[in-house]
Write a protein that holds these residues in place. Structure first.
Motif, PDB file in Angstrom:
ATOM      1  N   LYS A   2       0.976  -1.203   0.001  1.00 26.53           N
ATOM      2  CA  LYS A   2       0.048  -0.150   0.041  1.00 26.53           C
ATOM      3  C   LYS A   2       1.011   1.289   0.177  1.00 26.53           C
ATOM      4  CE  LYS A   2      -3.812  -2.235   2.535  1.00 26.53           C
ATOM      5  NZ  LYS A   2      -4.412  -2.158   3.643  1.00 26.53           N
ATOM      6  N   THR A 229     -13.201  -8.355   6.253  1.00 27.54           N
ATOM      7  CA  THR A 229     -12.382  -7.469   5.560  1.00 27.54           C
ATOM      8  C   THR A 229     -12.679  -5.955   6.259  1.00 27.54           C
ATOM      9  OG1 THR A 229     -13.642  -6.951   3.612  1.00 27.54           O
ATOM     10  CG2 THR A 229     -12.013  -8.741   3.497  1.00 27.54           C
ATOM     11  N   GLU A 273      -4.189   0.706   8.089  1.00 22.09           N
ATOM     12  CA  GLU A 273      -4.161  -0.068   6.546  1.00 22.09           C
ATOM     13  C   GLU A 273      -2.854  -0.053   5.694  1.00 22.09           C
ATOM     14  OE1 GLU A 273      -7.390   2.515   4.807  1.00 22.09           O
ATOM     15  OE2 GLU A 273      -8.910   1.497   5.986  1.00 22.09           O
ATOM     16  N   ASP A 277      -2.946  -5.820   5.101  1.00 24.24           N
ATOM     17  CA  ASP A 277      -3.611  -5.930   4.004  1.00 24.24           C
ATOM     18  C   ASP A 277      -5.159  -6.546   4.092  1.00 24.24           C
ATOM     19  OD1 ASP A 277      -1.731  -4.991   1.972  1.00 24.24           O
ATOM     20  OD2 ASP A 277      -0.359  -6.664   2.605  1.00 24.24           O
ATOM     21  N   GLN A 278      -5.986  -6.341   3.192  1.00 21.13           N
ATOM     22  CA  GLN A 278      -7.238  -7.001   3.143  1.00 21.13           C
ATOM     23  C   GLN A 278      -8.039  -6.677   4.484  1.00 21.13           C
ATOM     24  OE1 GLN A 278      -8.792  -8.231   0.558  1.00 21.13           O
ATOM     25  NE2 GLN A 278      -6.459  -7.949  -0.603  1.00 21.13           N
ATOM     26  N   LYS A 345      -5.918  -9.991  11.676  1.00 24.51           N
ATOM     27  CA  LYS A 345      -5.597  -8.743  11.183  1.00 24.51           C
ATOM     28  C   LYS A 345      -6.076  -7.524  12.174  1.00 24.51           C
ATOM     29  CE  LYS A 345      -8.412 -10.094   7.386  1.00 24.51           C
ATOM     30  NZ  LYS A 345      -8.857 -10.064   6.120  1.00 24.51           N
TER      31      LYS A 345
END
Length: 449
Positions: A2, A229, A273, A277-278, A345
């Protein structure tokens, strides 16, 4: 990878000269985020659910109940101390919950499991807290005996705190990070209120409190949405501890969407972010959900900057319910309904944000915007941070109807004039350290004389 496109400004004392620059991921943060283990998170959650109940008022038992689960968390914290080089210390901070007419029938003893990673800079007294609640409940909040596995609420948050303590305690930071599993949340935010009052009374320089409460569910009841997500961050707009002077400035600047908690939420979105990722961070402009509360709220009431990290979709079959099968539906907060990859995440955005904040210099001081004359340019002024050394500063800008910062202007001075009207945009300023880590942004106060 990113990338965040920034406007990099070089200037004299007039207009900014803009050029593009790319901010890359910090290699150390990226490495640490990858160290977060979904397997570890699952084990912690299953172990916590295995105590049968973690009700705050459950009987003292070495194998089940709140006391056993607190010792479990403490044992993990203790196991990380050796790798910290003596910087991590942990204990159970006990307190008395006074009887009330709602959920505490008699004066009761409880405790918060604390692991403090001491900062390495003796001149930096900043503190960052990451928190979750270890207690659980079933349908009847006063039933201390019934099974209440609490896998997601809030075994998921406690698991994240344990995993973060494991990884981050092996590194050093100039400021202090406290990892805490509070108790008494389901009985009325008791443990968090005790800790917030303690921080206020002892005058902690508490910069940010990150409350992780239910971060493991990715499937919703009723609407049957399956989505791992997105994650929500709740933050207050008008501060709960707002003074009359603060209110007057807020009304003058229309800064109701720029409280310190909102700046923290935006910070976590940008930084999180960048490294995970995702996973999209959704900023929810409410302090919390309807009919529910969280442990960040007592900190907000004491005037501290605090947010709540929470899953995007909730499943009410598995929240505050008795374990049972009814009409073919399995009820109860059980480990089999936790999405451990999703947890990994969400834990990652916490790590990236904590690492970056605790490594950066503190916020610039006395941030102001000159409103003494009509102009189609905007001039911002500020002073150097009180803690740490700033290599430079970012002036951030966004449209007034935008949730997130849209442009960044870099300078190594403490004043910047840019060719954008103060009537049409919101601005803020953040410090940038030698290592590139950014502080939280500070919304400017009007300079009127």
């Amino acid at each position: 990878m990113k990338k965040i496109l920034l406007l990099f400004a070089c200037f004299t004392f007039n207009f900014a000269f803009a050029q593009t620059q790319i901010i890359h991921r910090n290699a150390e943060i990226e490495k640490m985020v990858k160290e977060i283990s979904a397997t570890n998170l699952e084990k912690y959650v299953r172990d916590l659910a295995g105590f049968r109940t973690r009700h705050t008022l459950s009987p003292n038992n070495p194998k089940e109940g709140i006391s056993a689960s607190q010792q479990y968390v403490l044992n993990h914290f203790k196991s990380f101390e050796a790798a910290s080089g003596g910087r991590l210390t942990s204990f159970i901070d006990t307190y008395t919950i006074p009887a009330d007419s709602r959920r505490i029938p008699t004066d009761s003893q409880s405790g918060n499991v604390m692991a403090t990673l001491k900062g390495t800079d003796p001149n930096d007294d900043r503190v960052f807290i990451i928190s979750a609640h270890v207690d659980s409940r079933a349908l009847d909040v006063m039933n201390t005996e019934i099974d209440a596995p609490g896998a997601n609420d809030d075994g998921s948050g406690v698991a994240a705190v344990i995993e973060l303590a494991r990884i981050m305690s092996q590194k050093s930071f100039p400021s202090t990070i406290i990892f805490v599993a509070v108790s008494g949340e389901e009985q009325g935010l008791k443990g968090a209120a005790y800790l917030a009052e303690k921080a206020k009374k002892e005058n902690w320089n508490l910069v940010a409190m990150l409350n992780n409460d239910m971060i493991g569910n990715s499937n919703s009841s009723e609407t049957n949405i399956n989505d791992n997500t997105r994650v929500r961050i709740f933050s207050e707009g008008v501060p709960a501890a707002e003074t009359e002077q603060m209110a007057a400035i807020r009304r003058y600047t229309n800064g109701e969407n720029d409280s310190k908690s909102r700046q923290l939420a935006r910070y976590m979105k940008e930084v999180g972010e960048r490294y995970v990722d995702q996973l999209e961070v959704k900023l929810v402009y409410r302090n919390d959900r309807f009919l529910r509360g969280g442990d960040h709220t007592p900190f907000a009431r004491e005037g501290f900057t605090a947010i709540r990290v929470c899953e995007m979709n909730e499943n009410y079959y598995h929240q505050h319910e008795n374990v049972r099968v009814e009409n073919g539906i399995q009820y109860g907060d059980l480990p089999e309904f936790v999405d451990f990859e999703y947890m990994r995440k969400v834990t990652g955005i916490n790590l990236a944000s904590l690492y970056s904040m605790a490594s950066a210099p503190s916020e610039p001081q006395s941030v102001g915007i000159d409103v003494r004359k009509l102009s189609n340019t905007s001039t911002l002024r500020w002073e150097a941070p009180a803690k740490g050394k700033a290599k430079g500063y970012y002036v951030l800008m966004r449209e007034t109807d935008s949730s997130n910062w849209e442009k960044k202007f870099y300078t190594e001075a403490t004043i910047l004039t840019i060719p954008y009207s103060k009537d049409n945009y919101f601005f803020a300023v953040q410090s940038v350290g030698e290592n590139g880590h950014e502080s939280m942004a500070v919304f400017p106060q009007p300079i009127t004389r």
